[in-house]
Design an enzyme around this catalytic site. Structure first.
Site, PDB file in Angstrom:
ATOM      1  N   LYS A 138      -8.734  13.589   4.922  1.00 34.10           N
ATOM      2  CA  LYS A 138      -7.844  12.414   4.901  1.00 34.10           C
ATOM      3  C   LYS A 138      -6.846  12.593   6.037  1.00 34.10           C
ATOM      4  O   LYS A 138      -6.839  13.647   6.684  1.00 34.10           O
ATOM      5  CB  LYS A 138      -7.125  12.295   3.561  1.00 34.10           C
ATOM      6  CG  LYS A 138      -6.426  13.589   3.111  1.00 34.10           C
ATOM      7  CD  LYS A 138      -5.859  13.478   1.707  1.00 34.10           C
ATOM      8  CE  LYS A 138      -6.886  13.593   0.609  1.00 34.10           C
ATOM      9  NZ  LYS A 138      -7.152  12.352  -0.101  1.00 34.10           N
ATOM     10  N   ARG A 139      -5.992  11.593   6.281  1.00 28.41           N
ATOM     11  CA  ARG A 139      -4.963  11.789   7.289  1.00 28.41           C
ATOM     12  C   ARG A 139      -4.111  13.006   6.962  1.00 28.41           C
ATOM     13  O   ARG A 139      -3.923  13.352   5.794  1.00 28.41           O
ATOM     14  CB  ARG A 139      -4.077  10.544   7.393  1.00 28.41           C
ATOM     15  CG  ARG A 139      -4.694   9.441   8.214  1.00 28.41           C
ATOM     16  CD  ARG A 139      -4.978   9.890   9.637  1.00 28.41           C
ATOM     17  NE  ARG A 139      -3.766   9.917  10.415  1.00 28.41           N
ATOM     18  CZ  ARG A 139      -3.398   8.977  11.276  1.00 28.41           C
ATOM     19  NH1 ARG A 139      -4.189   7.955  11.519  1.00 28.41           N
ATOM     20  NH2 ARG A 139      -2.256   9.067  11.935  1.00 28.41           N
ATOM     21  N   LYS A 164     -14.883   7.876  -3.125  1.00 29.10           N
ATOM     22  CA  LYS A 164     -16.110   8.143  -2.360  1.00 29.10           C
ATOM     23  C   LYS A 164     -16.720   9.473  -2.783  1.00 29.10           C
ATOM     24  O   LYS A 164     -17.939   9.599  -2.952  1.00 29.10           O
ATOM     25  CB  LYS A 164     -15.801   8.178  -0.853  1.00 29.10           C
ATOM     26  CG  LYS A 164     -15.358   6.834  -0.293  1.00 29.10           C
ATOM     27  CD  LYS A 164     -14.658   6.944   1.062  1.00 29.10           C
ATOM     28  CE  LYS A 164     -13.878   5.659   1.342  1.00 29.10           C
ATOM     29  NZ  LYS A 164     -12.880   5.791   2.401  1.00 29.10           N
ATOM     30  N   LYS A 171       0.315  14.526   1.450  1.00 26.12           N
ATOM     31  CA  LYS A 171      -1.078  14.765   1.039  1.00 26.12           C
ATOM     32  C   LYS A 171      -1.336  16.261   0.815  1.00 26.12           C
ATOM     33  O   LYS A 171      -2.373  16.660   0.309  1.00 26.12           O
ATOM     34  CB  LYS A 171      -2.043  14.188   2.061  1.00 26.12           C
ATOM     35  CG  LYS A 171      -1.943  12.650   2.162  1.00 26.12           C
ATOM     36  CD  LYS A 171      -2.907  12.075   3.171  1.00 26.12           C
ATOM     37  CE  LYS A 171      -2.735  10.591   3.417  1.00 26.12           C
ATOM     38  NZ  LYS A 171      -3.350   9.728   2.384  1.00 26.12           N
ATOM     39  N   THR A 194      -8.691   6.433  -1.660  1.00 24.06           N
ATOM     40  CA  THR A 194     -10.037   5.873  -1.794  1.00 24.06           C
ATOM     41  C   THR A 194     -11.069   6.958  -1.506  1.00 24.06           C
ATOM     42  O   THR A 194     -12.212   6.864  -1.961  1.00 24.06           O
ATOM     43  CB  THR A 194     -10.234   4.678  -0.842  1.00 24.06           C
ATOM     44  OG1 THR A 194      -9.718   5.026   0.449  1.00 24.06           O
ATOM     45  CG2 THR A 194      -9.542   3.436  -1.355  1.00 24.06           C
ATOM     46  N   HIS A 196       0.799  -1.227   0.000  1.00 24.90           N
ATOM     47  CA  HIS A 196       0.000   0.000   0.000  1.00 24.90           C
ATOM     48  C   HIS A 196       0.828   1.273   0.000  1.00 24.90           C
ATOM     49  O   HIS A 196       0.282   2.368   0.136  1.00 24.90           O
ATOM     50  CB  HIS A 196      -0.922   0.060   1.217  1.00 24.90           C
ATOM     51  CG  HIS A 196      -1.938  -1.020   1.263  1.00 24.90           C
ATOM     52  ND1 HIS A 196      -3.221  -0.875   0.791  1.00 24.90           N
ATOM     53  CD2 HIS A 196      -1.863  -2.286   1.720  1.00 24.90           C
ATOM     54  CE1 HIS A 196      -3.884  -1.996   0.972  1.00 24.90           C
ATOM     55  NE2 HIS A 196      -3.092  -2.877   1.534  1.00 24.90           N
TER      56      HIS A 196
HETATM   57  C1  26W Z   1       4.258   0.823   9.871  1.00 23.99           C
HETATM   58  C2  26W Z   1       3.665   2.170   9.706  1.00 23.99           C
HETATM   59  C3  26W Z   1       2.654   2.185   8.641  1.00 23.99           C
HETATM   60  C4  26W Z   1       1.325   2.247   8.957  1.00 23.99           C
HETATM   61  C5  26W Z   1       0.366   2.236   7.969  1.00 23.99           C
HETATM   62  C6  26W Z   1       3.034   2.109   7.313  1.00 23.99           C
HETATM   63  C7  26W Z   1       2.091   2.102   6.326  1.00 23.99           C
HETATM   64  C8  26W Z   1       0.752   2.154   6.655  1.00 23.99           C
HETATM   65  C9  26W Z   1      -0.308   2.085   5.587  1.00 23.99           C
HETATM   66  C10 26W Z   1       0.197   1.304   4.387  1.00 23.99           C
HETATM   67  C11 26W Z   1      -0.782   3.429   5.214  1.00 23.99           C
HETATM   68  C12 26W Z   1      -2.014   3.418   4.379  1.00 23.99           C
HETATM   69  O1  26W Z   1      -3.110   3.422   4.891  1.00 23.99           O
HETATM   70  N1  26W Z   1      -1.861   3.445   3.049  1.00 23.99           N
HETATM   71  C13 26W Z   1      -2.963   3.769   2.180  1.00 23.99           C
HETATM   72  O2  26W Z   1      -3.607   2.598   1.735  1.00 23.99           O
HETATM   73  C14 26W Z   1      -4.767   2.912   0.989  1.00 23.99           C
HETATM   74  C15 26W Z   1      -5.466   1.622   0.652  1.00 23.99           C
HETATM   75  O3  26W Z   1      -4.730   0.916  -0.295  1.00 23.99           O
HETATM   76  C16 26W Z   1      -4.405   3.714  -0.249  1.00 23.99           C
HETATM   77  O4  26W Z   1      -5.588   4.089  -0.910  1.00 23.99           O
HETATM   78  C17 26W Z   1      -3.619   4.964   0.138  1.00 23.99           C
HETATM   79  O5  26W Z   1      -3.176   5.621  -1.019  1.00 23.99           O
HETATM   80  C18 26W Z   1      -2.451   4.579   1.012  1.00 23.99           C
HETATM   81  O6  26W Z   1      -1.804   5.739   1.493  1.00 23.99           O
END
Ligand code: 26W
Length: 810
Positions: A543-544, A655, A549, A651, A355
């Site tokens: 979003k976060r 929406k 972003k 995503t 992701h």
């Molecule tokens: C270990 C720390 C950490 C925590 C969360 C690293 C990475 C993440 C996630 C991968 C972050 C995340 O939510 N990524 C998002 O995933 C969505 C679903 O696929 C995508 O639509 C977003 O673009 C992506 O940022």
């Protein structure tokens, strides 16, 4: 098993009396909610049992989606729709004198996820069940979800989210399914019957107790399971009658250390921090989940070699990538298979979704941590690594000089993405562009070695939650125009396209949007005591909060508009309301400064009479699924302005599009595919492309200072940050200033500023042509069917999982 209203009301009154000892006239809204929840849960339980039985008998493959996060949102509304109890319940509740919306809002929105990755997992569960596919979730039942965000003087303050305070009506504790997970200790070897055996000693025992949540399909009989694990201590190891008076204190220490494991969700999003407790959480999930799956498998099957035919494990990013060595451990040490047999089973059963490509988000655990917390697992990883490097040397001579870049263990770190790629049969990205970046750069040598393993599965969203439930008036209108088929076949939304120019349809769409905007304006009035013009253009950035972003770019545009208004108070422009909502990771200093900047900007502009009927800015606190459901139906413009190449998919973009907002975005993530679908006239794109960003980064050719020097508008904006303009001092925003000028603006905010302003001009022109805007809006809704998670899940089902629908008979 549906019910008529009289039966429902009678059952409701019986339950209310039984559970709360109350009559209707003195029940609180919370008690009413819980009673309704219990009744709907009863209905689901029958179907749940049937589904379990059918799956148990069937020889079909089942998928288990392993994820550290599931961001479900409230479930009552969707469960009412799914069980066809919505109308009955709503009327019954109203007749008993309660406000239906108030009852729904009693449900605590479980925040068991950070953002996109967790919400995607929830949309996938919804689609699996609605498509009658055998697929379940496996996660952690955190006692505290993502923190609750409060604004104090414009700063984010984090409060604990104790979501279980009133109990969770949808869960069932399954004590009989408890398993044990082991940490620490030492591993000793011995030779038994000519085979090397491994014995784990002095480990800490943790009980994993599952809590199951039913996941109901839309108006069918499928009820799948989301199993969330909770860590509890065992008192078996303690001999309280011994003479050591410290036993009791040791026990309490142990109990605390165990219960910590499922205590809280880490609030980090896209930033890796090597915290021991997080590694414990990951292994806890993986070990508990796999043990319970294997136990279940063995109840039905003798032959372990059948595992890949019956079971598929999808890992949501690398967070659960310890499934690879843990499945190996179970097959080797507990089931006595050979390495080769175990490896074949493991790699055939596991699939991995990536992701993010951002290096700071990639998980790399220090070897010493892994070794001491999970000694046997570390041995297995070493062996996997050894064999993998050998394989590279022998089979891929062209990659010999890259072996150290590809190794699972290097520089005293375990590279989880490498482990996940090596240990699985499928690796997928979440949008076309993102998958290309994986193949071309981030995972290039792996792609060279295993090209067939890599595929793309563009993300999707549940159109049932994000359109049918979140925007019921739009959903009804669509059904009146093209029929209800789209609810089960979201592609049918394309039927709207031929009405894009229809004046009457446009008028009705506009009316629904206006009602939604008024509703949001009322919410803002009530909760923030801020009056916004419900007829202004609602420009939404939700979003976060993260540098990539670029909420900062949006804020700069707003401050620029304000500058223009101050210079030309009678400038002719469409009135706009800018709406933000975002949580920042508590330790992410820069992100928190941006929140303060947005609030300071809002404060300044909202109070200035010059800007009164042109500009309003509001930051809505505590962004979560429920708040998203309020904002998205009311949006006109969808800000998707990440630095190209950084947002894997996004995503929220889907929406908002599905609810008729037009995207203002970079050519990043799934925006690219949205543009492909709607065509360039129905989206506003701007800025550097992903290739350009990557080229700048490679050559080190970007200099933000040059832009500052060459653009008066940017100089004005940045200088305002370090003068008492938005706040009374000149230090509050100096870190942002330094970041842009001295750290060379990592996310190309200044570089894209001009192009962003131009795109905003086009948005404004388009918005002023009401009919044309509505045509674009309808075109977006019509094409949004492609971004339903039903499509995504069908793609996973046929191309990765090889699973098929199982129809559950009533
Ligand atoms: C270990 C720390 C950490 C925590 C969360 C690293 C990475 C993440 C996630 C991968 C972050 C995340 O939510 N990524 C998002 O995933 C969505 C679903 O696929 C995508 O639509 C977003 O673009 C992506 O940022």
């Amino acid at each position: 098993m549906t019910m008529d209203k009289a039966t429902f009301t009678r059952k409701f009154c019986d339950r209310l009396l039984l559970v709360f000892g109350k009559k209707v006239d003195n029940a609180t809204p919370l008690e009413v909610f819980q009673t309704v929840g219990l009744l709907i849960r009863d209905i689901l339980k029958h179907k749940w049992k049937k589904t379990e039985d059918m799956y148990q008998q069937s020889k079909e493959r089942q998928v288990y989606y392993f994820s550290m996060e599931f961001l479900l949102g409230r479930l009552l509304y969707s469960n009412l729709l799914n069980t066809e109890m919505y109308d009955v319940c709503k009327e019954s509740i109203a007749e008993m004198g309660f406000n239906f919306e108030e009852i729904l809002s009693q449900e605590h929105d479980p925040g068991l996820g950070n953002g996109g990755l967790g919400r995607l997992a929830a949309c996938f569960l919804d689609s699996l069940a609605s498509l009658e596919l055998p697929g379940h979730g496996c996660g952690i039942r955190y006692k505290y979800g993502l923190f609750q965000q409060k604004m104090v003087d414009g700063y984010q303050v984090e409060l604990p989210d104790y979501w279980l305070e009133e109990g969770y009506v949808w869960e069932t504790k399954r004590l009989d399914k408890t398993v044990e997970v082991r940490f620490g200790g030492e591993v000793k070897t011995s030779v038994e019957n000519g085979r090397l055996s491994f014995h784990h000693h002095n480990y800490e025992r943790v009980l994993a107790i599952p809590y199951d949540i039913p996941i109901a399909g839309y108006q069918n009989n499928t009820v799948n399971t989301l199993r969330l694990w909770s860590a509890e201590s065992t008192s078996n190891d303690f001999h309280f009658h011994s003479s050591d008076r410290n036993d009791y204190y040791h026990y309490l220490d142990y109990k605390q250390s165990v219960e910590q494991i499922s205590e809280f969700l880490y609030p980090d999003d896209s930033y890796f921090e090597g915290k021991l407790l997080r590694l414990k959480q990951q292994y806890f999930l993986v070990s508990a989940g796999l043990q319970s799956i294997l136990r279940h498998f063995k109840e039905r099957n003798q032959q372990l070699s059948l595992i890949p035919d019956r079971i598929c494990i999808q890992i949501n990013d690398t967070h659960p990538s310890l499934v690879v060595p843990e499945l190996m451990r179970l097959l080797l040490d507990e089931e006595n298979l050979s390495w080769e047999e175990a490896w074949t089973i493991t790699t055939k059963s596991v699939a991995y979704t990536n992701h993010t490509t951002m290096s700071e988000a990639l998980e790399k655990w220090p070897v010493h941590m892994m070794k001491s917390l999970l000694p046997r697992i570390y041995m297995i990883i070493e062996e996997i690594n050894e064999r993998f490097c050998q394989q590279l040397w022998h089979d891929f001579p062209q990659l010999r000089d890259q072996i150290s870049d590809m190794a699972i263990i290097s520089f005293e770190q375990v590279h989880m993405a490498h482990l996940a790629i090596v240990g699985s049969s499928s690796v997928n990205g979440v949008a076309k562009l993102h998958t290309e970046i994986l193949k071309k750069s981030v995972m290039k040598p792996f792609y060279t070695a295993f090209p067939k393993r890599f595929t793309n599965k563009t993300n999707g969203i549940s159109h049932r939650r994000w359109l049918l439930s979140a925007n019921p008036n739009l959903a009804d209108l669509i059904s009146n125009i093209i029929g209800k088929g789209w609810i089960k076949e979201p592609k049918e939304l394309i039927g709207l396209l031929k009405y894009a120019n229809d004046a009457s349809v446009q008028e009705q769409i506009a009316k629904v949007k206006q009602e939604n905007k008024t509703k949001l304006a009322n919410f803002i009035q009530e909760h923030y005591h801020l009056t916004i013009d419900a007829h202004s253009m609602f420009d939404v950035h939700i979003k976060r909060l993260h540098g990539y972003k670029r909420q900062l770019l949006n804020t700069f545009h707003i401050l620029h508009l304000y500058q223009v208004i101050r210079a030309h108070p009678h400038v002719d422009m469409a009135p706009r309301t800018f709406i933000f909502a975002a949580k920042a990771a508590p330790s992410y200093h820069f992100a928190k400064k941006v929140i303060k900047l947005i609030n300071a900007t809002a404060n300044k502009i909202n109070q200035d009479p010059i800007a009164r009927d042109k500009l309003k800015v509001i930051f809505l606190e505590n962004y979560n699924v429920s708040l998203a459901e309020k904002i998205i139906p009311a949006a006109d413009v969808s800000e998707q302005i990440s630095t190209a190449s950084k947002e894997a998919s996004g995503t929220g973009n889907m929406k908002l599009m599905m609810n008729g907002a037009l995207t203002l975005g970079t050519l990043d993530g799934a925006n690219v595919e949205i543009k492909e679908m709607v065509g360039p006239d129905n989206i506003f794109t701007f800025g550097l492309t992903a290739d350009e960003v990557l080229a700048f980064q490679e050559r080190g050719a970007y200099r933000s200072r040059d832009i500052y020097n060459g653009d008066q508008r940017i100089r004005t904006l940045l200088d305002q940050l370090v003068h008492p303009f938005l706040t009374n001092d000149d230090v509050e925003f100096k870190d942002i200033y330094y970041n842009l000028l001295y750290n060379n603006d990592e996310y190309f905010v200044l570089k894209d500023f001009d192009s962003y302003l131009e795109a905003h001009e086009l948005v404004e022109q388009a918005y002023r042509n009401n009919q044309d805007w509505l045509k674009k809006s309808i075109t977006n809704i019509a094409h949004s069917g492609k971004f339903s998670s039903d499509r995504t899940i069908s793609d996973y089902a046929s191309e990765i999982w090889n699973i098929h629908p199982i129809s559950i008979q009533e």
